[in-house]
Design a protein around this motif. Structure first.
Motif, PDB file in Angstrom:
ATOM      1  N   LEU A  16     -80.149 -30.356  49.078  1.00  5.67           N
ATOM      2  CA  LEU A  16     -79.012 -29.821  48.325  1.00  5.67           C
ATOM      3  C   LEU A  16     -77.844 -29.467  49.233  1.00  5.67           C
ATOM      4  O   LEU A  16     -76.682 -29.566  48.829  1.00  5.67           O
ATOM      5  N   ASP A  17     -78.136 -29.053  50.445  1.00  9.46           N
ATOM      6  CA  ASP A  17     -77.086 -28.577  51.350  1.00  9.46           C
ATOM      7  C   ASP A  17     -77.283 -29.159  52.739  1.00  9.46           C
ATOM      8  O   ASP A  17     -77.514 -28.440  53.709  1.00  9.46           O
ATOM      9  N   ARG A  28     -70.375 -28.425  42.985  1.00 14.47           N
ATOM     10  CA  ARG A  28     -71.548 -29.118  43.528  1.00 14.47           C
ATOM     11  C   ARG A  28     -72.642 -29.324  42.485  1.00 14.47           C
ATOM     12  O   ARG A  28     -73.435 -30.247  42.575  1.00 14.47           O
ATOM     13  N   GLY A  72     -72.524 -23.922  47.297  1.00 15.48           N
ATOM     14  CA  GLY A  72     -72.768 -25.167  48.011  1.00 15.48           C
ATOM     15  C   GLY A  72     -74.014 -25.882  47.533  1.00 15.48           C
ATOM     16  O   GLY A  72     -74.221 -27.047  47.857  1.00 15.48           O
ATOM     17  N   ARG A  73     -74.858 -25.179  46.759  1.00 16.56           N
ATOM     18  CA  ARG A  73     -76.090 -25.790  46.220  1.00 16.56           C
ATOM     19  C   ARG A  73     -75.912 -25.939  44.713  1.00 16.56           C
ATOM     20  O   ARG A  73     -75.117 -26.730  44.255  1.00 16.56           O
ATOM     21  N   GLU A  84     -74.446 -23.842  41.996  1.00 19.65           N
ATOM     22  CA  GLU A  84     -73.618 -22.656  42.141  1.00 19.65           C
ATOM     23  C   GLU A  84     -73.535 -21.777  40.906  1.00 19.65           C
ATOM     24  O   GLU A  84     -73.021 -20.668  40.965  1.00 19.65           O
ATOM     25  N   GLY A  97     -73.099 -32.658  54.521  1.00 21.26           N
ATOM     26  CA  GLY A  97     -72.519 -32.503  53.190  1.00 21.26           C
ATOM     27  C   GLY A  97     -73.196 -33.375  52.153  1.00 21.26           C
ATOM     28  O   GLY A  97     -74.124 -34.139  52.446  1.00 21.26           O
ATOM     29  N   ARG A  98     -72.720 -33.242  50.911  1.00 18.28           N
ATOM     30  CA  ARG A  98     -73.307 -33.991  49.784  1.00 18.28           C
ATOM     31  C   ARG A  98     -72.160 -34.595  48.972  1.00 18.28           C
ATOM     32  O   ARG A  98     -72.108 -34.481  47.756  1.00 18.28           O
ATOM     33  N   LEU A 128     -83.868 -27.464  49.676  1.00 20.70           N
ATOM     34  CA  LEU A 128     -82.655 -26.825  50.211  1.00 20.70           C
ATOM     35  C   LEU A 128     -81.943 -27.758  51.186  1.00 20.70           C
ATOM     36  O   LEU A 128     -80.705 -27.846  51.186  1.00 20.70           O
ATOM     37  N   GLU A 129     -82.693 -28.460  52.011  1.00 15.03           N
ATOM     38  CA  GLU A 129     -82.083 -29.406  52.953  1.00 15.03           C
ATOM     39  C   GLU A 129     -81.369 -30.529  52.214  1.00 15.03           C
ATOM     40  O   GLU A 129     -80.290 -30.972  52.621  1.00 15.03           O
TER      41      GLU A 129
END
Length: 637
Positions: free
Chosen positions: A328-329, A231, A357-358, A360, A333-334, A325-326
């Motif tokens: 990035l994750d 990610r 997940g952000r 890493e 999904g991204r 944070l919202e």
């Protein structure tokens, strides 16, 4: 595809010798293995067949056949391997050693990727390779000609070589053929044309980026899902180490767009609501371009919600980080967007941003080593006559990539003023900032400090000292790197004990103790930044009291903010007293060791002040010569 002509050539000529040298250096780690299949990415597609020839000779490919008549050594190009599934498995079933060449990750199919054990990137040829090859042939090659040949493809050199054509004539012939007199000089590389493969000094970050490029190519082909793609990462390193350059080069290598963002740019849009709106728009822009890389500079400026340093902006920072944070994750999904954050101070980043997940992984980009510095300056001066650059490597100790780029720019300016045709190493050295040389007294104080570390380290960890060194001076305006360094092969145990930690504290404080013994006071070299002796010793003592339960109780507190251990000491006076007691005790222990070895301390410091470097054996021998002192008897020195 380019085929090499079949006209007769010597079995070994300059180009084939260089190809064999570079190839052997690339696969040396695998040659001791009984079985391997390695894929080698070449910098120049035109040279594939020449390296294939070198690989077959190196591995004796034509002679390795098993009892069934099957070849056990395979050398091939990935683009020529069309089989898949069982057909591919049958082809490699008998193979003990395989070398597969490719120039683009898309040439390697998903099935072939499963067969390959290792993937490596072959470094470009260097002038030193051509000089060594010429010497092997009993001919002389000037630095200028070696630089020129290294700038060409090996196949072009191979084609220009004839039995009756000396190397000097080969160079003239190539220059006449490849650079007509009316051809304009090469233009500077644009940002978007620089590939990650061409950059030096990035270590683990480069390996991660090249793997990412392969994964994105596989994702585009549909052979893996986005769940198998990283990610993002945080790039951490001193200013000037090329974090933004890395992001641009990575995007070029991946063949995908680069989207830029930062807290400063988003904040400039207005109040909190405007900033959050700008942040979300940048992420939407990246998603619209997917696959894409989103590069967020000065990542530490988002702050840490646990920091207590500035409570007046706490609510603002909390909402900004929650918004990030919202992004990035997100719940949906991204997919298709890799985020790279860059910072000079990773300790100031909120830990929640670094979770799976952000972003890493944190990858450190250190200041470039000697070989990387040479490669960087050659990159910025591709047409220069630089020789082996050994003098530059020594003179540029502590330079960042940005420092080297500036030196190259200044050297070009000097060459233009003199109407020169290309930059020389002498002009490069002349363009570098002046050196402020330390006088004898300053060198001796530096030496006393470092020898203090070395003697106490040798007393407590008898075989661990590698070397001790000091600088002869410092370049004006270039960083603030260490003026001395004592290197240990640190015997870090699997599970560290209290004894190990207090020994480390004593060694960290030994430089300051040595200065006080010899001079009656100590200098500022023991403190001043987070990596200084005093700061590390304070943090270790704090961890013993509050992290590992080695103090007067089992209370544990990890602290908060960018300097969590310091934050604990600030608010807890009892902890301050406990840390002070530990530091005083270990400072006294270091002082006792050095006082008993005052003669060795001063003799070794005098030698170090002259030679600038001593080996671990030098220090151990000096300590062994005085077995009558109590510490020597106790440790068996």
């Amino acid at each position: 595809m380019t085929f090499l002509p079949t006209r007769a050539k010597p079995a070994q000529n300059l180009a084939t010798i260089v190809a064999a040298m570079v190839l052997k250096s690339t696969i040396r780690p695998f040659l001791s293995a009984s079985s391997f299949v390695v894929a080698i990415q070449l910098p120049n597609a035109a040279d594939v067949q020449l390296y294939e020839m070198a690989a077959r000779q190196l591995l004796n490919a034509d002679r390795h056949i098993d009892v069934d008549g099957k070849r056990t050594v395979v050398v091939d190009q990935a683009s020529d391997i069309s089989q898949s599934g069982w057909h591919l498995l049958a082809r490699f079933d008998h193979v003990r050693r395989g070398v597969i060449f490719y120039t683009d990750a898309t040439e390697i199919s998903a099935d072939l990727g499963l067969i390959i054990d290792h993937r490596v990137v072959m470094a470009p040829t260097r002038p030193v390779h051509f000089k060594a090859a010429a010497m092997r042939l009993g001919q002389h090659l000037t630095d200028t000609d070696a630089d020129y040949l290294a700038s060409l493809g090996l196949t072009a050199v191979w084609l220009a070589i004839r039995r009756d054509r000396p190397i000097r004539r080969v160079v003239r012939h190539l220059k006449a053929a490849c650079r007509p007199d009316d051809e304009p000089p090469p233009k500077a590389r644009e940002h978007g044309s620089v590939r990650l493969e061409e950059l030096a000094g990035y270590g683990e970050a480069k390996s991660w980026g090249l793997q990412l490029a392969e994964d994105i190519a596989s994702w585009k082909r549909g052979t893996i899902t986005w769940a198998d793609v990283d990610r993002g990462i945080i790039l951490s390193g001193p200013p000037g180490t090329g974090k933004t350059t890395y992001a641009r080069a990575l995007a070029t290598t991946c063949g995908i767009p680069l989207v830029l963002g930062s807290a400063a740019v988003w904040q400039a849009k207005g109040h909190l609501g405007d900033m959050l709106k700008a942040m979300r728009k940048t992420f939407r822009d990246a998603e619209a371009e997917k696959p894409a890389i989103l590069f967020l500079d000065e990542f530490d400026s988002f702050g840490d919600r646990g920091s207590i340093a500035d409570t007046s902006n706490h609510d603002y920072n909390r909402q900004v980080i929650n918004g990030l944070l919202e992004c990035l994750d997100p719940a949906d999904g991204r997919e298709g967007v890799v985020v790279i954050g860059a910072t000079n101070n990773v300790s100031a980043v909120d830990p929640a941003l670094l979770r799976p997940g952000r972003l890493e992984k944190v990858i450190e980009i250190p200041l470039p080593d000697a070989e990387a510095r040479k490669a960087i300056v050659r990159y910025h001066l591709p047409d220069a006559s630089l020789g082996d650059l050994d003098q530059f490597a020594k003179a540029s100790e502590g330079f960042s990539g940005a420092d080297i780029e500036k030196a190259a720019r200044d050297a070009r300016r000097t060459t233009r003023k003199r109407n020169g045709s290309s930059v020389t190493e002498a002009e490069l050295l002349e363009a570098m900032p002046p050196i402020r040389t330390f006088n004898a007294d300053e060198r001796f104080r530096l030496a006393v400090h470092e020898v203090g570390h070395a003697i106490v380290g040798t007393t407590l960890w008898p075989t661990s000292l590698v070397k001790v060194a000091i600088s002869s001076g410092r370049r004006v305006g270039i960083g603030s790197g260490a003026l001395g360094k004592t290197t240990f092969d640190d015997p870090l145990p699997v599970i560290a004990t209290a004894n190990y930690l207090v020994d480390r504290i004593a060694i960290m404080l030994a430089g300051m103790a040595a200065e006080r013994i010899v001079f009656g006071d100590h200098s500022t070299g023991a403190g001043g930044d987070e990596g200084a002796d005093l700061c590390i010793a304070n943090d270790l003592a704090t961890m013993m009291e509050r992290t590992f339960g080695f103090g007067d109780g089992l209370l544990t507190d990890l602290g908060s903010g960018r300097r969590p251990l310091e934050s604990l000491r600030i608010v807890d006076r009892h902890l301050q007293a406990l840390v002070r007691q530990r530091l005083d005790a270990e400072f006294q222990r270091a002082t006792d060791i050095l006082t008993a070895r005052r003669n060795e301390l001063e003799r070794l410091a005098s030698r170090l002040a002259e030679t600038l470097e001593l080996s671990g054996e030098d220090v151990r021998d000096a300590c062994l010569a005085s077995r009558e002192d109590g510490y020597g008897q106790e440790t068996g020195l």
